[in-house]
Design a protein around this motif. Structure first.
Motif, PDB file in Angstrom:
ATOM      1  N   HIS A  27     -22.408  55.005  11.047  1.00  0.00           N
ATOM      2  CA  HIS A  27     -23.704  55.471  11.505  1.00  0.00           C
ATOM      3  C   HIS A  27     -24.783  54.718  10.739  1.00  0.00           C
ATOM      4  N   ALA A  28     -25.351  53.713  11.370  1.00  0.00           N
ATOM      5  CA  ALA A  28     -26.326  52.874  10.675  1.00  0.00           C
ATOM      6  C   ALA A  28     -27.675  53.569  10.616  1.00  0.00           C
ATOM      7  N   CYS A  29     -28.357  53.433   9.496  1.00  0.00           N
ATOM      8  CA  CYS A  29     -29.685  54.025   9.408  1.00  0.00           C
ATOM      9  C   CYS A  29     -30.688  53.143   8.673  1.00  0.00           C
ATOM     10  N   ALA A  30     -30.282  51.970   8.226  1.00  0.00           N
ATOM     11  CA  ALA A  30     -31.248  51.030   7.659  1.00  0.00           C
ATOM     12  C   ALA A  30     -30.809  49.639   8.071  1.00  0.00           C
ATOM     13  N   LEU A  31     -31.779  48.772   8.339  1.00  0.00           N
ATOM     14  CA  LEU A  31     -31.457  47.438   8.835  1.00  0.00           C
ATOM     15  C   LEU A  31     -32.327  46.421   8.135  1.00  0.00           C
ATOM     16  N   ARG A  32     -31.774  45.248   7.899  1.00  0.00           N
ATOM     17  CA  ARG A  32     -32.605  44.155   7.406  1.00  0.00           C
ATOM     18  C   ARG A  32     -31.887  42.842   7.661  1.00  0.00           C
ATOM     19  N   PHE A  33     -32.622  41.886   8.249  1.00  0.00           N
ATOM     20  CA  PHE A  33     -32.093  40.532   8.401  1.00  0.00           C
ATOM     21  C   PHE A  33     -32.311  39.770   7.106  1.00  0.00           C
ATOM     22  N   ASN A  34     -31.436  38.810   6.841  1.00  0.00           N
ATOM     23  CA  ASN A  34     -31.732  37.911   5.728  1.00  0.00           C
ATOM     24  C   ASN A  34     -32.739  36.864   6.208  1.00  0.00           C
ATOM     25  N   ASP A  38     -29.151  34.728   9.827  1.00  0.00           N
ATOM     26  CA  ASP A  38     -27.774  34.692  10.309  1.00  0.00           C
ATOM     27  C   ASP A  38     -26.974  35.932   9.936  1.00  0.00           C
ATOM     28  N   PHE A  39     -27.514  36.745   9.068  1.00  0.00           N
ATOM     29  CA  PHE A  39     -26.818  37.986   8.739  1.00  0.00           C
ATOM     30  C   PHE A  39     -27.773  39.181   8.847  1.00  0.00           C
ATOM     31  N   LEU A  40     -27.219  40.283   9.270  1.00  0.00           N
ATOM     32  CA  LEU A  40     -27.973  41.528   9.362  1.00  0.00           C
ATOM     33  C   LEU A  40     -27.269  42.550   8.472  1.00  0.00           C
ATOM     34  N   ALA A  41     -28.005  43.071   7.509  1.00  0.00           N
ATOM     35  CA  ALA A  41     -27.437  44.117   6.668  1.00  0.00           C
ATOM     36  C   ALA A  41     -27.774  45.463   7.290  1.00  0.00           C
ATOM     37  N   ALA A  42     -26.794  46.322   7.341  1.00  0.00           N
ATOM     38  CA  ALA A  42     -27.007  47.658   7.891  1.00  0.00           C
ATOM     39  C   ALA A  42     -26.512  48.673   6.876  1.00  0.00           C
ATOM     40  N   GLY A  43     -27.381  49.615   6.516  1.00  0.00           N
ATOM     41  CA  GLY A  43     -26.979  50.687   5.626  1.00  0.00           C
ATOM     42  C   GLY A  43     -26.549  51.887   6.443  1.00  0.00           C
ATOM     43  N   ARG A  44     -25.470  52.491   6.032  1.00  0.00           N
ATOM     44  CA  ARG A  44     -24.932  53.581   6.840  1.00  0.00           C
ATOM     45  C   ARG A  44     -25.202  54.930   6.204  1.00  0.00           C
ATOM     46  N   ASP A  53     -22.476  39.505  10.949  1.00  0.00           N
ATOM     47  CA  ASP A  53     -22.753  38.112  11.267  1.00  0.00           C
ATOM     48  C   ASP A  53     -23.454  38.093  12.625  1.00  0.00           C
ATOM     49  N   VAL A  54     -24.669  37.585  12.656  1.00  0.00           N
ATOM     50  CA  VAL A  54     -25.427  37.635  13.904  1.00  0.00           C
ATOM     51  C   VAL A  54     -24.787  36.746  14.967  1.00  0.00           C
ATOM     52  N   GLU A  55     -24.168  35.650  14.546  1.00  0.00           N
ATOM     53  CA  GLU A  55     -23.566  34.740  15.520  1.00  0.00           C
ATOM     54  C   GLU A  55     -22.376  35.373  16.224  1.00  0.00           C
ATOM     55  N   THR A  56     -21.505  35.967  15.453  1.00  0.00           N
ATOM     56  CA  THR A  56     -20.297  36.509  16.064  1.00  0.00           C
ATOM     57  C   THR A  56     -20.448  37.974  16.421  1.00  0.00           C
ATOM     58  N   GLN A  57     -21.506  38.593  15.959  1.00  0.00           N
ATOM     59  CA  GLN A  57     -21.716  40.021  16.127  1.00  0.00           C
ATOM     60  C   GLN A  57     -20.542  40.822  15.578  1.00  0.00           C
ATOM     61  N   GLY A  58     -19.950  40.303  14.549  1.00  0.00           N
ATOM     62  CA  GLY A  58     -18.854  41.012  13.908  1.00  0.00           C
ATOM     63  C   GLY A  58     -19.210  41.323  12.466  1.00  0.00           C
ATOM     64  N   VAL A  59     -18.386  42.153  11.847  1.00  0.00           N
ATOM     65  CA  VAL A  59     -18.628  42.542  10.465  1.00  0.00           C
ATOM     66  C   VAL A  59     -18.222  41.394   9.552  1.00  0.00           C
ATOM     67  N   ALA A  60     -19.128  40.999   8.683  1.00  0.00           N
ATOM     68  CA  ALA A  60     -18.814  39.922   7.750  1.00  0.00           C
ATOM     69  C   ALA A  60     -18.391  40.468   6.398  1.00  0.00           C
ATOM     70  N   ARG A  61     -18.939  41.596   6.024  1.00  0.00           N
ATOM     71  CA  ARG A  61     -18.601  42.158   4.730  1.00  0.00           C
ATOM     72  C   ARG A  61     -18.966  43.631   4.716  1.00  0.00           C
ATOM     73  N   MET A 418     -22.220  32.460   2.477  1.00  0.00           N
ATOM     74  CA  MET A 418     -21.338  33.593   2.215  1.00  0.00           C
ATOM     75  C   MET A 418     -19.911  33.216   2.632  1.00  0.00           C
ATOM     76  N   PRO A 419     -18.955  33.428   1.744  1.00  0.00           N
ATOM     77  CA  PRO A 419     -17.578  33.093   2.118  1.00  0.00           C
ATOM     78  C   PRO A 419     -17.131  33.908   3.323  1.00  0.00           C
ATOM     79  N   VAL A 420     -16.371  33.278   4.158  1.00  0.00           N
ATOM     80  CA  VAL A 420     -15.873  33.976   5.340  1.00  0.00           C
ATOM     81  C   VAL A 420     -14.586  34.683   4.947  1.00  0.00           C
ATOM     82  N   GLN A 421     -14.608  35.975   5.081  1.00  0.00           N
ATOM     83  CA  GLN A 421     -13.417  36.752   4.727  1.00  0.00           C
ATOM     84  C   GLN A 421     -12.531  36.866   5.945  1.00  0.00           C
ATOM     85  N   LEU A 422     -11.412  36.193   5.876  1.00  0.00           N
ATOM     86  CA  LEU A 422     -10.513  36.252   7.026  1.00  0.00           C
ATOM     87  C   LEU A 422      -9.574  37.450   6.934  1.00  0.00           C
TER      88      LEU A 422
END
Lengths: 476, 483
Positions: A27-34, A38-44, A53-61, A418-422
């Motif tokens: 449940h996201a309630c805070a947002l900030r782009f870097n 290329d990255f969006l931080a979301a606080g839950r 990751d804005v490009e892949t729209q997936g979780v980077a970390r 940011m390292p890509v965590q596979l």
């Protein structure tokens, strides 16, 4: 480098038109782009910070360390560090290289907002190289603090909340008691980092000099509480959301001048007088040309244009009220958190596929064009001659190596990546529904994923039962 | 592992398929090696001996110290001028050079290359489809029709790891930008990710292609992978989630090659239908289509290092350089043979100028000057088709080639004066810098693998990298590994 091929009409469109997707992780309630966007931080709501990751729209970390709802996020300039503040009375500074907590500062109250100093902030890898690390926090019913966390033992310095009175003005008893009731609700650094702009619960705007930690200018900007302040990326403009249902924009005066000559005047007032809407959250567009706001008890996102101060767009989207809105730092893309679902909704522009791109001889024409044959168009030449002529024409000088610098985007090889965590653990699932047993799905509750903290024993409450249940379910 | 991948026993589905580069090596192809080892250097010598000492007019952009290099400058100079010879009546070669009559227009320093074979890396039991240097220049990965991927130390040719797990031949590999992960695409339709250091695969392969995976490319940030397949589709993958992000309705024929541009905003793909398409990564839309008039099948595409051009390898024995913004073909490079296999090559830097290098089906490796399209060097060594050539990132002056004879070869520009001691990349920190012989010295000394924390995993390392003295035919592959 796709700009040279992109439809100029698409590029000219500078605000989004329609909803184009959503991101979900808890449940996201805070947002900030870097800064780079290329990255969006979301606080839950459960205290986890998710980096998308804005490009892949997936979780980077995922950053786990807070135990209550995240209140604010602040990226460092190079995108390597992230300052988070939470209702658990803590601020954490994260190193995104490895996801570790570099600093954790505890306060005496819940934190409204914490912001990194724009220049006195960590840069690069070695913590030893840090010149200084400063941030400002606004606390719930407490005085705001300037925190110097350069060293692990951080120094907290009080900042004033009371407005500045003129020298000749006698401070009456009544005023003094009023001043004592002033509490700062939001504080941000100016672009130079030499001043802090703070809003109070009585509608005052204070400009505080960082070095002396004194208020150099105050003005009563609105009738209600100042809910939120946000600067453009250039720092020249500031937008104020207040509880009197009016959004105000201000052009920042030169604060380094003589404090007595500073004058802050409201440039625009945006409001909806018909529906008497109040605004949950406001944000500037990338250039500051537009202001966007999410509405209280309403599903719409409003966009005003600042040149004329007119409303240009009401974005309709998913049927829910939105909390925090955030505009991408250089694209016409708006994100907003749904208050109910906790999803992050995205509005942007998806251009039409141009047919002319699909074959080299396709041309898009507005209307029918009569085809005029060239004189030599159907002349027949020997194949070799055509070939030879073609090869002879290839005498242009070609540079395949020199990289042309892209305007506005400094390409720095030293820049943090940011390292890509596979092997990212996806165990708590971004899915809204979880399989309970075969053929049976259950909607995930927004707080369900808080369990992890019980595992790691971060929470002191020691909910033994929940802990046991969790381990049991794991075994299963 | 057995012969799971010989084309011969694959059913008729492959009927019209362009011959795959990893096709089992056929001995007859190799029975007539073009040149024996002292090869083209010998050919070039007579040219060089015609001594005309050119006084250099401008500041030399490269630092050549030896007198030999001056000669060679002349030699290639002649070649590069040949196209404009019509304007100057006398051949520049015959003209005694003096500082004053140096050609008046701002002349480019002619490109001069002298690549020589350094190592033969044996170990693959079938043809090698691709070889790729890691972005940090320290490693070389090769993939083969025998279903394995091998990692070699690029500086001394030592075999480091063998990655096994694919159920069929591997036709493509790609390095992640941090050089720690390798992606591989195989005829078993899967794309696998591998840890470089441990040689272990990540648990879940990327599944989704309905047919052989032909080509892969990492995004510059390492968060995405583009894959092209025989099933005519181009997929974009989110690597963190191992999720297919986007499917590009690309082509009407098998996709031969894909590549990411240096800033990650564009992807290009090519197909045997003759089309090269440029895609927007963010929206998945086709932004440009490039077609040559004759529509020869395109087997490999690569963006130029600065991202402004696309290099396309076609089965009419041409390599074309396209300006994808205007949609025009700017250069056509000819001189190699490419009619059956999807060969690949790369951009390289010699001094300050760019060159293009590619394999050839006659067993040569051919180098072209980017500007004047002339062949500046041609070396041979492989027996049979050279499928892929890659250049080492950085200023090292090092290339690697892989061919249907199952060998991987590393070549070094012997005239790259930097290279004698400083062949290692700048960022390599000077470790293992002496792995290369001087130009004149014959023996090559291998330094120990000190400085590398990665130690060879298995005993194959012993016969992995065989040293080759530059002018001596390689010893026969006496021992091949048994699994």
């Amino acid at each position: 480098m796709n700009l040279s091929l992109t439809d100029p009409f698409v590029l000219a469109q500078d605000y989004p038109e329609s909803t184009t997707g959503n991101l979900r992780s808890g449940h996201a309630c805070a947002l900030r782009f870097n800064r780079k966007g290329d990255f969006l931080a979301a606080g839950r709501a459960d205290g986890v910070v998710v980096i998308f990751d804005v490009e892949t729209q997936g979780v980077a970390r995922k950053l786990k360390g807070h135990t209550r709802q995240i209140q604010s996020l602040s990226w460092s300039r190079d995108g390597r560090y992230l300052l988070t503040s939470s209702q658990d009375w803590k601020c954490n500074l994260w190193d995104l290289q490895d996801g570790s907590i570099v600093r954790s500062v505890r306060f005496e109250a819940a934190v409204y907002i914490a912001e990194l100093h724009p220049w006195n902030q960590p840069r690069g890898a070695g913590y030893a190289d840090w010149n200084s690390l400063m941030f400002v926090v606004s606390l719930f019913e407490e005085q705001p603090l300037l925190v110097d966390a350069t060293n692990p033992e951080c120094i907290k310095l009080n900042l004033p909340s009371a407005p500045k009175r003129g020298l000749d003005e006698k401070v009456t008893e009544k005023q003094a008691s009023q001043d004592a009731k002033q509490a700062t609700t939001v504080s941000v650094f100016t672009a130079s980092g030499k001043h802090i702009v703070a809003g109070t619960n009585k509608g005052w705007l204070n400009v505080i000099e960082v070095d002396s930690r004194t208020t150099i200018y105050s003005t009563k900007i609105c009738a209600g509480v100042v809910i939120f302040l946000r600067l453009t990326s250039s720092g020249r403009d500031i937008v104020i959301n207040s509880s009197d249902r009016i959004i105000r924009t201000i052009q920042m005066p030169n604060l380094s001048d003589d404090p007595d000559t500073i004058d802050i005047e409201v440039e625009h007032k945006f409001q909806d007088v018909v529906n008497r809407l109040s605004w949950n959250h406001v944000a500037f567009s990338s250039t500051g040309e537009y202001v966007t706001a999410s509405t209280y008890n309403n599903h719409d996102i409003y966009i005003w244009e600042r040149n004329h101060g007119s409303l240009v767009k009401i974005l309709e989207g998913p049927k829910e009220e939105h909390g925090v809105v955030e505009w991408h730092p250089h694209r016409p893309l708006i994100t907003a958190c749904g208050l109910e679902s906790g999803r992050i909704h995205i509005w942007s522009n998806i251009p039409q596929q141009r047919w002319s791109a699909l074959a080299p001889d396709f041309v898009e024409v507005e209307e029918n064009v009569e085809y005029i044959e060239h004189e030599d168009e159907f002349d027949i030449h020997p194949q070799e001659e055509i070939h030879k002529r073609r090869l002879d024409q290839e005498d242009e000088d070609i540079d395949v190596l020199t990289v042309e610098p892209v305007k506005g985007l400094e390409e720095d090889n030293e820049a943090f990546r940011m390292p890509v965590q596979l092997d990212l653990q996806d165990s708590e699932g971004e899915e809204e529904f979880v399989a309970v047993r075969r053929g049976e799905m259950r909607r995930k509750s927004p707080t369900a994923s808080r369990d992890y903290m019980l595992d790691s024993g971060v929470i002191g409450s020691g909910d033994e039962f929940a802990n046991k249940r969790k381990t049991k379910s794991k075994r299963r | 592992m057995s012969d799971f991948d010989s084309t011969d026993d694959v059913p008729a589905a492959k009927g019209h398929r362009p011959q795959k580069r990893r096709r089992v090596y056929d001995d007859s192809d190799a029975s007539t090696p073009r040149y024996s080892s002292p090869d083209e250097l010998a050919e070039d010598r007579p040219y060089r001996s015609s001594k005309t000492t050119r006084q250099d007019s401008g500041a030399r952009r490269r630092s050549h110290t030896s007198d030999v290099s001056a000669d060679e400058l002349d030699h290639t100079y002649n070649r590069s001028r040949s196209r404009t010879r019509s304007t100057s009546p006398e051949s520049p070669a015959l003209r005694p050079h003096s500082p004053t009559d140096a050609p008046s227009p701002p002349t480019r320093k002619p490109l001069r290359l002298n690549y020589k074979q350094k190592f033969i890396l044996r170990g693959h039991r079938k043809g090698v489809a691709q070889v790729r240097f890691s972005p940090d220049g320290r490693w070389l990965a090769s993939c083969s029709a025998d279903g394995t991927i091998k990692i070699w130390d690029a500086s001394n040719g030592k075999h480091m790891r063998t990655l096994e797990g694919h159920l069929a031949g591997v036709s493509t590999i790609a390095w992640s930008p941090d050089s720690n992960t390798i992606a591989s695409g195989s005829d078993d339709k899967a794309i696998r990710l591998w840890h470089r250091a441990t040689g272990k695969p990540y648990p879940a392969p990327l599944l989704g292609h309905h047919n052989y995976v032909y080509s892969l490319g990492f995004s510059p940030k390492g968060n995405m992978l583009v894959s092209g397949s025989y099933d005519e589709a181009v997929f974009l993958w989110d690597l963190r989630a191992r999720r297919q992000m986007r499917s590009l309705p690309a082509h009407s024929d098998p996709v031969g090659g894909v590549d990411f541009i240096r800033d990650g905003t564009l992807v290009c793909s090519c197909s045997t239908d003759g089309l090269i398409r440029v895609w927007d990564t963010a929206t998945g839309q086709c932004l440009r289509t490039l077609v040559h008039e004759d529509m020869p099948p395109v087997t490999t595409v690569r963006f130029s290092p600065n991202g402004l051009y696309i290099l396309a390898f076609t089965l009419d024995s041409c390599i074309r350089l396209w300006d994808y913004v205007s949609g025009h073909c700017k250069k056509t490079y000819q001189g190699h043979v490419n009619t059956k296999y999807s060969l690949g090559g790369a951009f390289g830097v010699g001094g300050t100028d760019g060159f293009i290098v590619s394999g050839s089906e006659d067993g040569d490796i051919v180098f072209w000057d980017v500007q004047d399209k002339n062949v500046v060097q041609r070396v041979s060594g492989h027996e049979g088709v050279v499928c892929w050539v890659d250049t080492c990132p950085g200023r090292g002056g090092k290339i690697a080639s892989g061919g249907l004879d199952g060998t991987v070869r590393i070549w070094v520009d012997a005239d790259n004066d930097l290279g004698v001691d400083g062949l290692n990349l700048d960022d390599e920190g000077g470790e293992n810098g002496n792995g290369f012989a001087r130009r004149d010295s014959v023996g090559v000394k291998i330094e120990g693998e000190d400085g590398y924390n990665d130690t060879p995993m298995d005993d194959m390392s012993l016969n992995g990298g065989q040293l080759l003295e530059p002018s001596v035919e390689a010893p026969p592959p006496d021992e091949m590994e048994e699994d």
